[in-house]
Design a protein around this motif. Structure first.
Motif, PDB file in Angstrom:
ATOM      1  N   PHE A  67      -5.132   6.668  -1.661  1.00  0.00           N
ATOM      2  CA  PHE A  67      -3.923   7.431  -1.356  1.00  0.00           C
ATOM      3  C   PHE A  67      -3.360   8.142  -2.583  1.00  0.00           C
ATOM      4  O   PHE A  67      -2.555   9.062  -2.463  1.00  0.00           O
ATOM      5  CB  PHE A  67      -2.846   6.516  -0.760  1.00  0.00           C
ATOM      6  CG  PHE A  67      -1.669   7.268  -0.197  1.00  0.00           C
ATOM      7  CD1 PHE A  67      -1.771   7.909   1.021  1.00  0.00           C
ATOM      8  CD2 PHE A  67      -0.474   7.357  -0.902  1.00  0.00           C
ATOM      9  CE1 PHE A  67      -0.703   8.621   1.542  1.00  0.00           C
ATOM     10  CE2 PHE A  67       0.602   8.062  -0.390  1.00  0.00           C
ATOM     11  CZ  PHE A  67       0.486   8.700   0.840  1.00  0.00           C
TER      12      PHE A  67
ATOM     13  N   ARG B  90      -7.915  12.259   7.722  1.00  0.00           N
ATOM     14  CA  ARG B  90      -8.176  13.430   6.885  1.00  0.00           C
ATOM     15  C   ARG B  90      -9.182  14.374   7.539  1.00  0.00           C
ATOM     16  O   ARG B  90      -8.976  15.580   7.595  1.00  0.00           O
ATOM     17  CB  ARG B  90      -8.703  13.004   5.511  1.00  0.00           C
ATOM     18  CG  ARG B  90      -7.652  12.452   4.563  1.00  0.00           C
ATOM     19  CD  ARG B  90      -8.273  12.077   3.224  1.00  0.00           C
ATOM     20  NE  ARG B  90      -8.726  13.251   2.509  1.00  0.00           N
ATOM     21  CZ  ARG B  90      -8.051  13.852   1.533  1.00  0.00           C
ATOM     22  NH1 ARG B  90      -6.879  13.378   1.177  1.00  0.00           N
ATOM     23  NH2 ARG B  90      -8.551  14.908   0.928  1.00  0.00           N
TER      24      ARG B  90
ATOM     25  N   GLU C 108       0.840  -1.191   0.000  1.00  0.00           N
ATOM     26  CA  GLU C 108       0.000   0.000   0.000  1.00  0.00           C
ATOM     27  C   GLU C 108       0.880   1.248   0.000  1.00  0.00           C
ATOM     28  O   GLU C 108       1.805   1.349   0.805  1.00  0.00           O
ATOM     29  CB  GLU C 108      -0.918  -0.026   1.224  1.00  0.00           C
ATOM     30  CG  GLU C 108      -1.860  -1.211   1.207  1.00  0.00           C
ATOM     31  CD  GLU C 108      -2.579  -1.410   2.529  1.00  0.00           C
ATOM     32  OE1 GLU C 108      -2.675  -0.436   3.297  1.00  0.00           O
ATOM     33  OE2 GLU C 108      -3.040  -2.537   2.788  1.00  0.00           O
TER      34      GLU C 108
ATOM     35  N   HIS D 102       2.330  15.266  -5.447  1.00  0.00           N
ATOM     36  CA  HIS D 102       2.345  14.707  -4.091  1.00  0.00           C
ATOM     37  C   HIS D 102       2.582  15.799  -3.058  1.00  0.00           C
ATOM     38  O   HIS D 102       3.537  16.565  -3.159  1.00  0.00           O
ATOM     39  CB  HIS D 102       3.437  13.643  -3.961  1.00  0.00           C
ATOM     40  CG  HIS D 102       3.541  13.090  -2.574  1.00  0.00           C
ATOM     41  ND1 HIS D 102       2.493  12.450  -1.941  1.00  0.00           N
ATOM     42  CD2 HIS D 102       4.565  13.114  -1.670  1.00  0.00           C
ATOM     43  CE1 HIS D 102       2.873  12.086  -0.738  1.00  0.00           C
ATOM     44  NE2 HIS D 102       4.109  12.471  -0.540  1.00  0.00           N
TER      45      HIS D 102
ATOM     46  N   GLU E  86       0.550   4.217   1.053  1.00  0.00           N
ATOM     47  CA  GLU E  86       0.623   5.015   2.280  1.00  0.00           C
ATOM     48  C   GLU E  86       1.690   4.465   3.228  1.00  0.00           C
ATOM     49  O   GLU E  86       2.354   5.225   3.935  1.00  0.00           O
ATOM     50  CB  GLU E  86      -0.727   5.050   2.979  1.00  0.00           C
ATOM     51  CG  GLU E  86      -0.748   5.987   4.174  1.00  0.00           C
ATOM     52  CD  GLU E  86      -2.125   6.195   4.768  1.00  0.00           C
ATOM     53  OE1 GLU E  86      -2.211   6.830   5.834  1.00  0.00           O
ATOM     54  OE2 GLU E  86      -3.117   5.739   4.164  1.00  0.00           O
TER      55      GLU E  86
ATOM     56  N   GLY F  38      -3.158  10.799   6.098  1.00  0.00           N
ATOM     57  CA  GLY F  38      -3.713   9.552   5.609  1.00  0.00           C
ATOM     58  C   GLY F  38      -5.228   9.564   5.640  1.00  0.00           C
ATOM     59  O   GLY F  38      -5.863  10.421   6.273  1.00  0.00           O
TER      60      GLY F  38
ATOM     61  N   ALA G 225       4.950   5.822   1.949  1.00  0.00           N
ATOM     62  CA  ALA G 225       5.086   7.246   2.249  1.00  0.00           C
ATOM     63  C   ALA G 225       5.436   7.464   3.713  1.00  0.00           C
ATOM     64  O   ALA G 225       6.278   8.310   4.043  1.00  0.00           O
ATOM     65  CB  ALA G 225       3.797   7.983   1.889  1.00  0.00           C
ATOM     66  N   ALA G 226       4.804   6.690   4.607  1.00  0.00           N
ATOM     67  CA  ALA G 226       5.085   6.830   6.035  1.00  0.00           C
ATOM     68  C   ALA G 226       6.517   6.418   6.349  1.00  0.00           C
ATOM     69  O   ALA G 226       7.213   7.077   7.141  1.00  0.00           O
ATOM     70  CB  ALA G 226       4.103   5.991   6.839  1.00  0.00           C
TER      71      ALA G 226
ATOM     72  N   ARG H 194      -7.354   1.135  -0.465  1.00  0.00           N
ATOM     73  CA  ARG H 194      -6.311   2.013   0.066  1.00  0.00           C
ATOM     74  C   ARG H 194      -5.358   2.475  -1.024  1.00  0.00           C
ATOM     75  O   ARG H 194      -4.874   3.613  -0.999  1.00  0.00           O
ATOM     76  CB  ARG H 194      -5.541   1.281   1.164  1.00  0.00           C
ATOM     77  CG  ARG H 194      -6.369   1.015   2.421  1.00  0.00           C
ATOM     78  CD  ARG H 194      -5.611   0.165   3.393  1.00  0.00           C
ATOM     79  NE  ARG H 194      -6.458  -0.321   4.478  1.00  0.00           N
ATOM     80  CZ  ARG H 194      -6.303  -1.487   5.076  1.00  0.00           C
ATOM     81  NH1 ARG H 194      -5.325  -2.305   4.681  1.00  0.00           N
ATOM     82  NH2 ARG H 194      -7.105  -1.843   6.054  1.00  0.00           N
TER      83      ARG H 194
END
Length: 404
Positions: free
Chosen positions: A171, A238, A104, A228, A106, A234, A109-110, A167
């Motif tokens: 994202f 939101r 996923e 981006h 996200e 996330g 990104a994390a 997801r």
């Protein structure tokens, strides 16, 4: 000042074939581009294969052994170091990172946001999710888990196919719909309508409905767009930070509709627990934040897909914290709380987005409303709320409660 860090375009998607096709298009359009990809077919045995190539040749093809075989380990132990190394060894060459089907974006990104080395080496230009039009409706409607398709990344990977696909779509800042010639207009419209309601904030690009693809134009629509924004939270947080979580469109189009449900009142834990299965069955996808009267300090994240619902603790409401701890919270969250502060509930509120196929919006809204505390229960006060029978007791912090 000019930012000389290589740009990274991330390609995600549940269809490995469609994601690979999109990657080939980008390589053909820019011979200087480098593609980084990983094969996770052996990840449960702690083995990951990494490939690096450009349009002309394979530059690397290596196997890595992980201490623990899982997606998060792969990101931490191989994907992030490979990004940093490619940026250092090939300065000036942008990178396409093609994620495996079960990863996923996200999570990537994390992991990158938590790594100063990655932030110093590269900048993320766009998170593109490649959606195969022929299969996305079936995947979003599926009750299967990844394990049922042999795609689970570890023994405790209980994710549903619909969870992962949802997801990946939500994202994205860019959705690339990979179609095929001859699809009927109704199916095409239904897919587009569903994607718009799942990710109204994303730019939508469609290819493949004709026999040929304009490689240059497609590349220009995906790369070097600076879409981006790392400051966007996330999907589950939101609403807490003041960002839209969905759209309210009860009528919809092509049989796809959506609703937003908001309430400052808390849910009665027992009534909510009893109604979860029917709510999950009504909507293809649900996401957002909520709270229950018996646990009034806890922000609860809500995700439903594939006929199941997962509720998990997201921390504490600001109203449940002493003011000297508020600076620990995200600045956007503090601002959103200040704007919407209720004199009785503070920042506590339910904000849910539900998307479905011919969903009965009125019935679903009535079900959710019936789960809220009524006037008599509300007037009893917080001390009484905490004593309500609670099927979720001990499950929401830090673990999750899952209902099929």
């Amino acid at each position: 000042m000019t930012d000389s860090r290589p740009r990274v375009t991330v390609l995600a998607g549940f269809s490995s074939a469609a994601t690979a096709a999109a990657a080939r298009v980008l390589l053909l359009a820019d011979p200087a581009l480098v593609l980084l990809s990983h094969d996770l077919s052996g990840v449960r045995d702690g083995v990951v294969r990494r490939s690096v190539r450009d349009a002309a040749r394979v530059l690397e093809n290596a196997q890595t052994r992980l201490v623990h075989g899982c997606v998060s380990c792969t990101l931490r132990e191989d994907v992030l170091p490979a990004l940093v190394r490619l940026a250092r060894d090939r300065p000036g060459r942008d990178i396409v990172l093609a994620l495996p089907a079960v990863v996923e974006p996200e999570a990537l990104a994390a992991a990158c946001a938590a790594s100063p080395a990655v932030s110093e080496a590269v900048r993320f230009d766009s998170f593109v999710t490649v959606v195969e039009a022929a299969s996305v409706l079936d995947d979003l409607s599926s009750a299967e888990r990844l394990r049922d398709r042999g795609l689970h990344s570890s023994g405790n990977d209980r994710r549903r196919v619909a969870d992962v696909v949802s997801r990946q779509i939500e994202f994205a800042d860019t959705l690339l719909v990979w179609d095929r010639p001859g699809n009927d207009p109704f199916t095409t419209g239904r897919v587009d309508s569903l994607l718009h309601r799942l990710a109204p904030w994303a730019v939508h690009v469609r290819v493949g409905s004709t026999p040929s693809i304009n490689v240059t134009a497609l590349s220009a629509s995906l790369r070097q767009r600076d879409r981006h924004d790392p400051g966007v939270p996330g999907i589950l947080t939101r609403a807490m930070c003041g960002f839209p979580i969905g759209i309210h469109d009860p009528d919809g189009e092509y049989g796809v509709n959506a609703m937003l449900f908001r309430s400052h009142r808390p849910f009665h834990p027992a009534r909510l627990h009893e109604a979860l299965a029917s709510i999950a069955g009504e909507a293809l996808r649900g996401r957002g934040q909520t709270w229950i009267a018996s646990q009034p300090d806890t922000v609860i994240g809500w995700e439903s897909a594939g006929g199941g619902i997962v509720l998990g603790g997201l921390g504490r409401w600001l109203a449940a914290l002493p003011e000297d701890r508020w600076p620990e919270a995200n600045g956007l969250r503090r601002l959103a709380a200040d704007v919407g502060w209720d004199p009785y509930y503070g920042d506590r509120q339910t904000v849910l987005s539900l998307v479905g196929l011919n969903m009965d919006v009125d019935r679903t809204s009535r079900r959710l409303t019936a789960c809220l505390l009524d006037d008599t229960e509300l007037s009893a006060g917080e001390d009484a709320w905490r004593t309500l029978p609670d099927p979720f007791a001990g499950l929401l912090t830090p673990a999750t409660a899952e209902t099929d």
